[in-house]
Write an enzyme that holds these catalytic residues in place. Structure first.
Site, PDB file in Angstrom:
ATOM      1  N   ASN A 147       0.932  -1.102   0.042  1.00 35.54           N
ATOM      2  CA  ASN A 147       0.012  -0.020  -0.069  1.00 35.54           C
ATOM      3  C   ASN A 147       0.928   1.173   0.146  1.00 35.54           C
ATOM      4  O   ASN A 147       1.879   1.178   0.424  1.00 35.54           O
ATOM      5  CB  ASN A 147      -1.041  -0.219   1.287  1.00 35.54           C
ATOM      6  CG  ASN A 147      -1.729   1.394   1.237  1.00 35.54           C
ATOM      7  OD1 ASN A 147      -2.569   1.371   0.393  1.00 35.54           O
ATOM      8  ND2 ASN A 147      -1.494   1.985   2.166  1.00 35.54           N
ATOM      9  N   TRP A 162      -2.304   7.936  10.538  1.00 28.99           N
ATOM     10  CA  TRP A 162      -3.123   7.130   9.837  1.00 28.99           C
ATOM     11  C   TRP A 162      -4.513   7.133  10.689  1.00 28.99           C
ATOM     12  O   TRP A 162      -4.523   6.813  11.505  1.00 28.99           O
ATOM     13  CB  TRP A 162      -2.599   5.660  10.250  1.00 28.99           C
ATOM     14  CG  TRP A 162      -1.364   5.203   9.383  1.00 28.99           C
ATOM     15  CD1 TRP A 162      -1.406   5.416   8.100  1.00 28.99           C
ATOM     16  CD2 TRP A 162      -0.241   4.111   9.770  1.00 28.99           C
ATOM     17  NE1 TRP A 162      -0.005   4.990   7.570  1.00 28.99           N
ATOM     18  CE2 TRP A 162       0.420   4.178   8.730  1.00 28.99           C
ATOM     19  CE3 TRP A 162       0.185   3.768  10.939  1.00 28.99           C
ATOM     20  CZ2 TRP A 162       1.792   3.299   8.249  1.00 28.99           C
ATOM     21  CZ3 TRP A 162       1.243   2.851  10.818  1.00 28.99           C
ATOM     22  CH2 TRP A 162       2.114   2.649   9.786  1.00 28.99           C
ATOM     23  N   TYR A 222      -0.093  10.044   4.188  1.00 31.01           N
ATOM     24  CA  TYR A 222      -0.220  10.517   5.534  1.00 31.01           C
ATOM     25  C   TYR A 222       0.623  11.505   5.801  1.00 31.01           C
ATOM     26  O   TYR A 222       2.003  10.982   6.065  1.00 31.01           O
ATOM     27  CB  TYR A 222      -0.355   9.022   6.155  1.00 31.01           C
ATOM     28  CG  TYR A 222      -0.857   8.051   5.612  1.00 31.01           C
ATOM     29  CD1 TYR A 222      -2.303   7.988   5.430  1.00 31.01           C
ATOM     30  CD2 TYR A 222      -0.060   6.930   5.119  1.00 31.01           C
ATOM     31  CE1 TYR A 222      -3.054   6.845   4.803  1.00 31.01           C
ATOM     32  CE2 TYR A 222      -0.905   5.810   4.464  1.00 31.01           C
ATOM     33  CZ  TYR A 222      -2.028   5.837   4.274  1.00 31.01           C
ATOM     34  OH  TYR A 222      -2.829   5.089   3.589  1.00 31.01           O
ATOM     35  N   ASP A 262      -5.716  22.264   8.594  1.00 33.33           N
ATOM     36  CA  ASP A 262      -6.070  21.003   7.604  1.00 33.33           C
ATOM     37  C   ASP A 262      -7.026  21.527   6.421  1.00 33.33           C
ATOM     38  O   ASP A 262      -7.300  22.644   6.365  1.00 33.33           O
ATOM     39  CB  ASP A 262      -7.021  19.866   8.216  1.00 33.33           C
ATOM     40  CG  ASP A 262      -6.262  18.669   8.037  1.00 33.33           C
ATOM     41  OD1 ASP A 262      -6.128  18.106   6.862  1.00 33.33           O
ATOM     42  OD2 ASP A 262      -6.021  17.827   8.988  1.00 33.33           O
TER      43      ASP A 262
END
Length: 494
Positions: free
Chosen positions: A167, A185, A171, A281
């Site tokens: 994968n 995560w 992140y 964010d």
């Protein structure tokens, strides 16, 4: 022709007048964020800061922050990419000899997109192998209330400890010291799934590798909402039309893109958690601090003269908005393979991609809109969508004015709104509990008698086509300015 690496893409941006190189000395502490934020909101170019904190490592930012640059990065229109991907998943049965030959060619192309391993001696990311010291790099301190410096464009590689499936996700990494960072995560992400599986299996040091800077197809693929069993490096090969060259790490059993600028090797201790954040964010708010695993860097490999790529997120529009709109167009044809009644979709940037989805459908039976709402809440990352609004096929869901007009005129709140509870995005600060909250579905389609609507539904006001054609013909003679056609705000044409 696929880009060789990040710097090949940067060269192309410069040739096209899409990049400005900045020699003026700037600080990685807040200053680059403010400059990059002003630039993206003004529709400005990509930026390459060549004098950051007195370090010799340049910082590249806003590389994907326009429709033109995103299209250049993917080397195709996102709608075309989506149609190609859907065709691979739902291939037509060849009807004749020539069709069979064409199908063999297509299958050969599929085989040619799988990643291939190259020797360490040929990998640019192996030019320097050194002890970990993250302070060497111009890692950004993005917003005033952030908990520290964050690596914002990392490609985080893990393997399922049971199956070995790879994968790669993006992140963020909160830098704690010269050799430790947080590992952000979310519970719903595949990287977290690998971590918790490793913890359950009693693996204390779970191997992780982080590549910083690769060709644009690889960077984009790390952000793509792929099914869990699809290798992002295979998808990157599909996008770039040739395989991604991978190379083994020095200290962990993982492979990374050989063309990376910087690689951080190490492990996450499955017994260790630490406060990570706050972080400004993509919602436009700070995500609050919470406990996350800790990444221990045990080795760094890099190019001799690396470029440090970064991104910033915050109040839209920002660079991630363009990446998200590309994802919307690429995955719409794939969504249609599951729900063929869907005509179009708009995930408006103001909704930061998980707050609103405007969907138009070819309505064919009573309750069709509710069926689509329920289906979308059961599909991958669409399950996090807080508000889904369904319209008839003649609604341009990219025209927010038309969306609000239809929504306001077609909806009786008591009859047409449904509520549900379930998983929500980890960054949703409004839910009463972390990761779990409510969602709203709205049926903004015309209501039918078979849905219990007993009145006559009024028709839209439309002028007679004959009159419209006549006025088109005489318009110039009327001495009036040409009417301005309202463009599709999310058109990929440029």
């Amino acid at each position: 022709m696929a880009y060789k690496d990040l710097r090949d893409f940067i060269r192309k941006l410069k040739e096209e007048g899409e990049l400005v190189e900045i020699e003026y000395p700037v600080s990685s502490y807040l200053e680059i964020t403010e400059i990059a934020d002003r630039a993206v909101k003004a529709g400005g170019p990509a930026l390459l800061f060549k004098n950051v904190d007195g370090k010799e490592i340049p910082v590249a930012i806003n590389l994907f922050a326009s429709y033109k640059r995103l299209k250049m990065a993917l080397e195709d229109d996102p709608d075309n990419i989506g149609n190609r991907a859907a065709k691979l998943l739902k291939p037509e049965k060849p009807s004749g000899f020539i069709d069979k030959i064409k199908k063999l060619v297509e299958l050969k192309k599929i085989a040619d997109i799988f990643p291939k391993e190259i020797s360490k001696s040929k990998a640019p990311c192996k030019e320097v192998v050194e002890e970990p010291d993250l302070s060497k790099f111009p890692i950004l301190f993005c917003w005033p209330k952030d908990g520290g410096r964050f690596i914002t464009l990392p490609l985080v590689f893990t393997k399922d400890p049971e199956t070995g499936e790879r994968n790669c996700g993006m992140y963020r990494l909160h830098v704690y010291s010269k050799n430790t960072t947080g590992m952000h995560w979310h519970w719903h992400k595949v990287g977290a799934k690998h971590f918790w599986k490793a913890k359950k299996m009693g693996i204390k040091k779970f191997p992780v590798a982080v590549a910083i800077g690769s060709d644009p197809a690889v960077i984009y693929s790390a952000t793509a909402p792929l099914p869990e069993d699809v290798d992002e490096m295979v998808f990157a090969g599909f996008l770039r039309g040739k395989p991604v060259e991978m190379v083994k790490c020095e200290t962990v059993d993982l492979e990374v893109p050989a063309n990376a600028e910087i690689v951080l090797e190490g492990y996450v201790d499955t017994e260790e958690f630490r406060f990570e954040g706050p972080f400004g964010d993509h919602t436009g708010y700070y995500s609050l601090p919470d406990f996350y695993p800790v990444f221990h860097v045990t080795c760094i490999t890099r190019r001799k003269n690396p470029i440090y790529p970064a991104t910033i997120v915050g109040k839209p529009p920002m660079e991630d908005c363009y990446i998200g709109k590309a994802t919307e167009r690429i995955f719409l044809p794939l969504l249609k393979t599951q729900l063929p009644e869907i005509v179009d979709m708009n995930l408006p940037i103001e909704g930061v991609f998980h707050n609103f989805a405007f969907i138009s459908i070819d309505k064919r039976y009573p309750g069709h809109a509710r069926k689509v709402i329920s289906a979308l809440w059961g599909m991958g990352q669409m399950s996090f969508t807080k508000n889904i609004v369904i319209f008839d096929k003649d609604t341009n869901v990219h025209d927010i004015g038309e969306v609000i007009w239809r929504w306001g005129n077609n909806v009786d709140p008591k009859r047409d709104i449904i509520f549900s509870e379930g998983p929500v995005d980890a960054l949703d600060h409004t839910s009463p509990l972390p990761f779990y909250g409510s969602k709203m579905g709205v049926d903004a389609t015309r209501k039918w008698k078979s849905e219990g609507f007993t009145r006559d539904w009024p028709p839209d006001i439309e002028m007679d086509e004959r009159i419209k054609r006549k006025v088109d013909q005489i318009w110039d003679e009327l001495g009036l300015p040409s009417p301005i056609k309202k463009p599709n705000p999310w058109s990929w044409g440029y």
